[in-house]
Design an enzyme around this catalytic site. Structure first.
Site, PDB file in Angstrom:
ATOM      1  N   ALA A  26       4.253  -0.994   1.670  1.00  0.00           N
ATOM      2  CA  ALA A  26       4.489   0.406   2.029  1.00  0.00           C
ATOM      3  C   ALA A  26       5.835   0.447   2.741  1.00  0.00           C
ATOM      4  O   ALA A  26       6.302  -0.573   3.270  1.00  0.00           O
ATOM      5  CB  ALA A  26       3.382   0.896   2.939  1.00  0.00           C
TER       6      ALA A  26
ATOM      7  N   GLU B  55      -1.756  -4.336  -2.681  1.00  0.00           N
ATOM      8  CA  GLU B  55      -2.896  -3.413  -2.743  1.00  0.00           C
ATOM      9  C   GLU B  55      -2.811  -2.517  -3.982  1.00  0.00           C
ATOM     10  O   GLU B  55      -3.820  -2.242  -4.632  1.00  0.00           O
ATOM     11  CB  GLU B  55      -2.945  -2.568  -1.464  1.00  0.00           C
TER      12      GLU B  55
ATOM     13  N   GLU C  33       0.790  -7.615   6.700  1.00  0.00           N
ATOM     14  CA  GLU C  33       0.746  -6.543   7.712  1.00  0.00           C
ATOM     15  C   GLU C  33       0.531  -7.089   9.114  1.00  0.00           C
ATOM     16  O   GLU C  33       0.994  -6.492  10.097  1.00  0.00           O
ATOM     17  CB  GLU C  33      -0.366  -5.537   7.375  1.00  0.00           C
TER      18      GLU C  33
ATOM     19  N   GLY D 200       1.218  -3.108   0.795  1.00  0.00           N
ATOM     20  CA  GLY D 200       0.804  -2.036  -0.112  1.00  0.00           C
ATOM     21  C   GLY D 200       1.103  -2.355  -1.574  1.00  0.00           C
ATOM     22  O   GLY D 200       0.441  -1.839  -2.468  1.00  0.00           O
TER      23      GLY D 200
END
Ligand code: CO8
Length: 261
Positions: A68, A115, A135, A112
Site C-alpha cells: 500500500a 495481499e 508491515e 498490500g
C-alpha cells in the site's frame, strides 16, 4: 475507459482474456486509493463483458506491487482511516468478482501487493518474484487480508515467520509453501499467464464461475456443508446447454464450443 494507474489490454493472442497491468512505475506500483478504485472499475468492466472469460493481473518486471502507498497513509489519523473505512470498499470490489483472476507476479509483491496477489484466484510467479508482509517494520499489520489469507495458504508457522519478521520469500519457497501455483522464467511470465487464462476463457463461463465459487467455499465452511453445496451446484450444471455441449463433444471426439447458456 482510460485509467491513470492501470493499462488494460485485450491481447489478440489470448482470446477472451483481459490483461490489467498496474502502472505506477515511480512508486513500484504502490497501491493508493486511485489505483485500487480504478482496479475495481476495470474488474467490474471485465465482469460485465461477455467477451472476457478470465483476467490476468500483473505489474512490472521489478514489482507486482511494493505495498500500500506508505506516503498516502503515513499522516492519516485513526479517525480518517475509520471514517473512510480505508480500502474496505476497494477490497470488496476485487473479492466479489465472479470471473477468474490470475495474478502474474514478477519482482516485489510486498504488503498490500502480496495481499492483492492473494485476493486473486491463483498466483503464477516469475523466478524473480519476492513475497512478503513487511508491515511489522512500519509498526503496523497487514490490513487487506494478509494475516488471514497467508495463514490459510502457507500454514501458521510460515505465516507467523513471515509476518513477525517481515522477511521476504523467494519464488521457489513460495511455490513449495503453496502460495504460488507455478513458476516461469521472468521474461515468459506474462505470455505464459495469458496462455493459462486463454485456456480458462475457452471453458463454459457458467461452469467456471461455479467452480470458483465452490473452491472459495472451501475456505468459508465445513467439509459436509461444502460437499453438499458442491453436489447441488454439480446437479444444477445439468440445466445448462454447456453441459450438453461439453459431454456431447467428448462422446463425438471433437472440441466443445461453449456458449455460456
Ligand atoms: N509506498 C509508497 N512508495 C513506495 C513504496 C510503498 N509501499 N514502495 C516503494 N515506493 C517508492 C519509493 O519511495 C521510491 O520512491 P522515490 O524514488 O520517490 O524515493 C520508489 O518507490 C522506488 O523505491 P526504492 O528506491 O525504495 O527501490 P529499491 O529497489 O531500493 O527497494 C523495496 C525496493 C525493497 C521494495 C522498497 O521500495 C521497499 O521496502 N518498499 C516498501 C515495502 C513495504 O514496506 N511495503 C508494505 C507497505 S504497508 C502495506 O502494504 C499495508 C497494507 C495494508 C493497507 C490496508 C489499509 C486498510
Amino acid at each position: 475507459m482510460a485509467f491513470e494507474t492501470l493499462i488494460v489490454e485485450r491481447p489478440e493472442a489470448a482470446p477472451g482474456v483481459a490483461l490489467i497491468r498496474l502502472n505506477r512505475p515511480e512508486a513500484l506500483n504502490a497501491l493508493n486509493s486511485v489505483l485500487l478504485t480504478e482496479l475495481g472499475q476495470a474488474l467490474a468492466q471485465a465482469q460485465g463483458d461477455d467477451g472476457v472469460g478470465c483476467v490476468v493481473l500483473t505489474g512490472s518486471a521489478k514489482a507486482f506491487a511494493a505495498g500500500a502507498d506508505i506516503k498516502e497513509m503515513s499522516e492519516k489519523s485513526y479517525a480518517e482511516m475509520f471514517k473512510a473505512d480505508f480500502f474496505t470498499a476497494q477490497a470488496r470490489a476485487i473479492e466479489t468478482v465472479r470471473k477468474p483472476i490470475i495474478a502474474a507476479v514478477s519482482g516485489y509483491a510486498l504488503g498490500g501487493g502480496c495481499e492483492l496477489a492473494m485476493m486473486c484466484d491463483f498466483i503464477l510467479a516469475a523466478d524473480t518474484a519476492k513475497f512478503g508482509q513487511p508491515e511489522i517494520n512500519l509498526g503496523v499489520a497487514p490490513g487487506i487480508g494478509g494475516t488471514q489469507r497467508l495463514t490459510r495458504l502457507v500454514g501458521k508457522s510460515k505465516a507467523m515467520d513471515m509476518i513477525l519478521t517481515g522477511r521476504m520469500m523467494d519464488a521457489a519457497e513460495a511455490e513449495r509453501s503453496g502460495l504460488v501455483s507455478r513458476i516461469f522464467p521472468a521474461d515468459q511470465l506474462v505470455d505464459e499467464a495469458l496462455k493459462v487464462a486463454a485456456k480458462i476463457a475457452a471453458q463454459s463461463p457458467l461452469a467456471t464461475a461455479m467452480n470458483k465459487e465452490l473452491v472459495n467455499a472451501a475456505y468459508e465452511t465445513t467439509l459436509t456443508t461444502g460437499v453438499a453445496l458442491e453436489r447441488r451446484l454439480f446437479h444444477s450444471l445439468f440445466a445448462f446447454d454447456d453441459q450438453k455441449e461439453g459431454m456431447s463433444a467428448f462422446v463425438e471426439k471433437r472440441k466443445p464450443a461453449f456458449k455460456g447458456s
